[in-house]
Write a protein that holds these residues in place. Structure first.
Motif, mmCIF file in Angstrom:
data_model
loop_
_atom_site.group_PDB
_atom_site.id
_atom_site.type_symbol
_atom_site.label_atom_id
_atom_site.label_comp_id
_atom_site.label_asym_id
_atom_site.label_seq_id
_atom_site.Cartn_x
_atom_site.Cartn_y
_atom_site.Cartn_z
ATOM 1 N N CYS A 273 61.702 -49.987 74.877
ATOM 2 C CA CYS A 273 62.323 -49.467 76.107
ATOM 3 C C CYS A 273 63.131 -48.223 75.810
ATOM 4 O O CYS A 273 63.014 -47.198 76.497
ATOM 5 N N TYR A 276 60.651 -45.268 74.915
ATOM 6 C CA TYR A 276 59.886 -44.754 76.061
ATOM 7 C C TYR A 276 60.819 -44.154 77.116
ATOM 8 O O TYR A 276 60.501 -43.126 77.715
ATOM 9 N N ASP A 277 61.959 -44.787 77.349
ATOM 10 C CA ASP A 277 62.897 -44.248 78.348
ATOM 11 C C ASP A 277 63.323 -42.839 77.952
ATOM 12 O O ASP A 277 63.381 -41.928 78.779
ATOM 13 N N ASP A 280 60.348 -40.443 78.441
ATOM 14 C CA ASP A 280 60.078 -40.177 79.863
ATOM 15 C C ASP A 280 61.130 -39.251 80.474
ATOM 16 O O ASP A 280 60.824 -38.479 81.386
ATOM 17 N N SER A 288 51.361 -40.527 77.799
ATOM 18 C CA SER A 288 50.629 -40.598 79.067
ATOM 19 C C SER A 288 49.904 -41.918 79.278
ATOM 20 O O SER A 288 48.995 -42.017 80.098
ATOM 21 N N ASN A 290 49.291 -45.570 80.745
ATOM 22 C CA ASN A 290 49.651 -46.349 81.930
ATOM 23 C C ASN A 290 50.826 -47.285 81.597
ATOM 24 O O ASN A 290 50.758 -48.049 80.627
ATOM 25 N N LEU A 291 51.888 -47.250 82.407
ATOM 26 C CA LEU A 291 53.125 -47.937 82.014
ATOM 27 C C LEU A 291 52.957 -49.391 81.567
ATOM 28 O O LEU A 291 53.437 -49.764 80.514
ATOM 29 N N ARG A 294 51.495 -49.818 77.928
ATOM 30 C CA ARG A 294 52.073 -49.147 76.769
ATOM 31 C C ARG A 294 52.345 -50.136 75.644
ATOM 32 O O ARG A 294 52.859 -51.226 75.867
#
Ligand SMILES: *Cc1c(COP(=O)(O)O)cnc(C)c1O
Length: 361
Positions: A273, A276-277, A280, A288, A290-291, A294
């Motif tokens: 988290c 990726y946070d 993003d 890229s 798909n959430l 991941r």
């Protein structure tokens, strides 16, 4: 404290430092027996106790039901791509395979040498940035098994669900995400995983197989590749990779001390988290996939300007952040954040990425 770097290698991957220290401590003289683990007979009481304990600890960690065998094999996951059809795909029959990336494709290619492969689902229409949902799959009516890769180590795609395939044995390559979060073993016919990502040293593979699937090997299957022979001989038909088995056992002990797979799973969730946070929210980095698909274990990312790649890696190296270069087939960057990577490593990585973005972004 040691000067060990933060190692984001995809495999062979970082192992817990306390485990490595223990190996070092007991290397020359294992438990006062006057010899090391790699110098003793694999049939000695000492090694058999090591092997048995490793298996029991793995069973405890994954709640493996008693009608499953745990095999410690050689040849890695790549060998399973052939060993699986040799054991479970009868002549002239069909197996269903799901193609979610490079490992899935390698498994398909190898199985095609031994029988009919139906590619029942593929991520190709999504450019391998999303996993096809099961309602898009075309499973055969008579498949010997269904094979998929739970985590595509290179592409960074991971199933967060388990396919429903009825009575057909579900076979899964979990090389890069086994033990990263809880699983329900009873949903599978067979699970296999190379050791060098989330278990221990390379040279060994763990195979968890339902007992009724043993004994179906083709006549031409080499003795050393038969699952039944391995099971009947407690994975010691011939000399097993003793060092890898022993060290993996210590990793299993370490995982139990951490509180088990549920606890490590919560940590892994937090780790991915955070990363990726940050990606993003940044203007320089992107992922890229798909959430929901991941990967928690392998986080590929790109810099907005490829010309910064070299510099990014050089500066990372200087800060002791190693092996962030993406796989040669996809380029960009990849941070592999298996169980042994703690939250401090993620903090260090994110701080570095933020500073780099400030300077060059
Ligand atoms: C690393 C990996 C493999 C290959 O493992 P080897 O031990 O090199 O054969 C296969 N599948 C997945 C998902 C992997 O991560």
């Amino acid at each position: 404290m040691s000067n060990r770097a933060y190692n984001f290698c995809a495999g062979p991957a970082a192992l817990p430092e306390v485990v490595l220290r223990r190996v070092q401590d007991e290397f020359l003289d294992w438990h006062k027996k006057g010899l090391s683990v790699i110098e003793m007979s694999h049939r000695s009481d000492e090694f058999v106790s090591i092997a048995t304990k490793a298996e029991q600890d793995l069973r405890d960690l994954l709640y493996i039901p008693s009608n499953y065998k745990v095999l410690f094999l050689q040849g890695g996951a790549s060998q399973q791509f052939a060993q699986l059809p040799l054991n479970l795909l009868p002549q002239d029959s069909t197996a269903d395979y799901i193609d979610t990336g490079i490992w899935g494709q390698k498994a398909i290619k190898e199985a095609s040498r031994y029988g009919y492969v139906n590619v029942a689902g593929t991520a190709k229409p999504y450019y391998y940035h999303a996993i096809p949902r099961q309602n898009e799959w075309k499973l055969s009516s008579n498949a010997a098994y269904v094979h998929y890769v739970a985590n595509e180590t290179i592409g960074g795609l991971e199933f967060d669900w388990v396919p429903e395939v009825g009575d057909v044995p579900l076979v899964c390559d979990m090389s890069s995400n086994i033990l990263s979060r809880p699983i329900d073993v009873s949903k599978y016919g067979m699970i296999y995983a190379s050791a060098q990502k989330n278990i221990g040293p390379s040279g060994m593979l763990v195979n968890i197989i339902r007992e009724d699937l043993l004994g179906c090997a083709r006549l031409l299957c080499p003795t050393t590749l038969s699952y039944k022979v391995a099971a009947d001989n407690s994975s010691m038909y011939n000399t097993p990779p003793v060092f890898a088995w022993y060290l993996s056992g210590l990793v299993f002990e370490w995982l139990k001390e951490q509180g088990g797979v549920a606890v490590i799973g919560k940590l892994n969730k937090e780790k991915q988290c955070m990363l990726y946070d940050f990606i993003d929210a940044s203007g320089l980095y992107s992922n890229s996939i798909n959430l929901p698909d991941r990967s928690w274990m392998n986080v590929p990312f790109c810099l907005a300007d490829d010309r910064l790649n070299e510099l990014f890696l050089t500066c990372a190296d200087e800060r002791g952040l190693l092996n962030l270069k993406g796989h040669r087939l996809v380029g960009g960057m990849r941070a592999s954040i298996y169980n042994a990577i703690d939250i401090n490593a993620i903090n260090a990585l994110v701080s570095y990425m933020a500073e780099f973005e400030k300077e060059y972004g």
